[in-house]
Structure formats: C-alpha cells, structure tokens
Scaffold this motif. Sequence first.
Motif, PDB file in Angstrom:
ATOM      1  N   LEU A  52       4.135  18.976  25.369  1.00  0.00           N
ATOM      2  CA  LEU A  52       5.224  18.047  25.684  1.00  0.00           C
ATOM      3  C   LEU A  52       6.550  18.804  25.811  1.00  0.00           C
ATOM      4  O   LEU A  52       7.323  18.554  26.738  1.00  0.00           O
ATOM      5  N   GLY A  56       8.843  19.250  29.361  1.00  0.00           N
ATOM      6  CA  GLY A  56      10.270  18.941  29.362  1.00  0.00           C
ATOM      7  C   GLY A  56      11.090  20.067  29.948  1.00  0.00           C
ATOM      8  O   GLY A  56      12.060  19.851  30.687  1.00  0.00           O
ATOM      9  N   PRO A  84      11.989  15.789  25.458  1.00  0.00           N
ATOM     10  CA  PRO A  84      10.573  15.897  25.072  1.00  0.00           C
ATOM     11  C   PRO A  84      10.343  16.820  23.870  1.00  0.00           C
ATOM     12  O   PRO A  84       9.495  16.525  23.017  1.00  0.00           O
ATOM     13  N   ILE A  87      11.239  14.805  20.834  1.00  0.00           N
ATOM     14  CA  ILE A  87      10.178  13.828  20.552  1.00  0.00           C
ATOM     15  C   ILE A  87       8.987  14.542  19.913  1.00  0.00           C
ATOM     16  O   ILE A  87       8.409  14.061  18.928  1.00  0.00           O
ATOM     17  N   ALA A  88       8.618  15.685  20.462  1.00  0.00           N
ATOM     18  CA  ALA A  88       7.473  16.444  19.938  1.00  0.00           C
ATOM     19  C   ALA A  88       7.717  16.867  18.498  1.00  0.00           C
ATOM     20  O   ALA A  88       6.838  16.721  17.638  1.00  0.00           O
ATOM     21  N   LEU A 103       3.646  11.006  20.633  1.00  0.00           N
ATOM     22  CA  LEU A 103       3.401  11.975  21.705  1.00  0.00           C
ATOM     23  C   LEU A 103       3.007  11.261  22.999  1.00  0.00           C
ATOM     24  O   LEU A 103       3.462  11.644  24.084  1.00  0.00           O
ATOM     25  N   GLY A 106       6.090  10.049  24.492  1.00  0.00           N
ATOM     26  CA  GLY A 106       6.813  11.167  25.091  1.00  0.00           C
ATOM     27  C   GLY A 106       6.238  11.579  26.427  1.00  0.00           C
ATOM     28  O   GLY A 106       6.978  11.781  27.399  1.00  0.00           O
ATOM     29  N   HIS A 110       8.067  11.155  30.017  1.00  0.00           N
ATOM     30  CA  HIS A 110       8.283  12.318  30.863  1.00  0.00           C
ATOM     31  C   HIS A 110       7.689  12.124  32.263  1.00  0.00           C
ATOM     32  O   HIS A 110       8.287  12.573  33.255  1.00  0.00           O
TER      33      HIS A 110
END
Length: 153
Positions: A52, A56, A84, A87-88, A103, A106, A110
Amino acid sequence: MLAPSRIPPRLVALLGYGGLLPFLALAALAWLDPPRQARWSGALLEYGAVILAFVGALHWALAMQATTLAQARRAQAYAWSVVPALIAWGALQLAPGPAALLLVVGFTLHLWADRTLAARMPLPAWYLPLRLRLTAVACACLLAEAWRSAGIA
C-alpha cells in the motif's frame, strides 16, 4: 492508427502478478496452518502495508513527471502520495481483523485516486485495468484474513 494496448508490458505483468503471490500464499497459510497462524497473519498484514505504501508513492513519481498537471493538481498528487503509507502504518497498530479491513479501505481509496489521476493526465491504457485486478486480489486476500480473524469460518 492502432488503439493503445490494454495489455501491460511483459515485465510489468510479471512483476505485478508476481507481487500477488505473497498475498495468496500468506492468506492461504493463515487459514491452513493453525500452529503458525499468527505468524502468517502478521506477515500478510505487513506485506499489505508495504505494498500500500508502494502504490502511494506512484503518485509522487507521477507528480514529478507530469508536465500536463496544473500546479494545484500536482500538489494534490504529492499530498495524496503519503496518505497510503499513513493508512498502512495505522493498520499495523491494530488487531489483525481491523488491520486487514483498514488496508482494504486504503487499497480501495488508492484505486479511486488512480482513476481520478488518470482522468487528468495520460497514463498507459493498461494501467487502470491492471491496478483493478491487482487491487481486487490483494483485497480478497485481506478480506479472507479479516474473516478468518473474526472467527466467522
């Protein structure tokens, strides 16, 4: 004039689809190897977080190269490119089920950001279909983990 190919270059396809192998293997192992379930689950979530963050970063690279993007859109691409990874990182702070779901959120966000960017700048015709397929498989594996960790199976 030939239509742009929706088939990715061979190397891109090999790398993209090859990148799904850890998702598939780790999700399966988390289900099939109960004694080491926590190890496989953790590895799946960590791999998902790394990927992820990687996708990004694509927006950062595109913003650097995109001569057709207005300055405001370029700034948005730079700003989005770090979301991202955040978020990860946040997902890795959670228990496996919520982590897997975050995830998935996310990856889905994305993909939406990729579609938005593709509407504003030229990308190869194969890019979005490939991203959709890769995202779908990664998310399916992560959803299987969320389901497994919730004890629904």
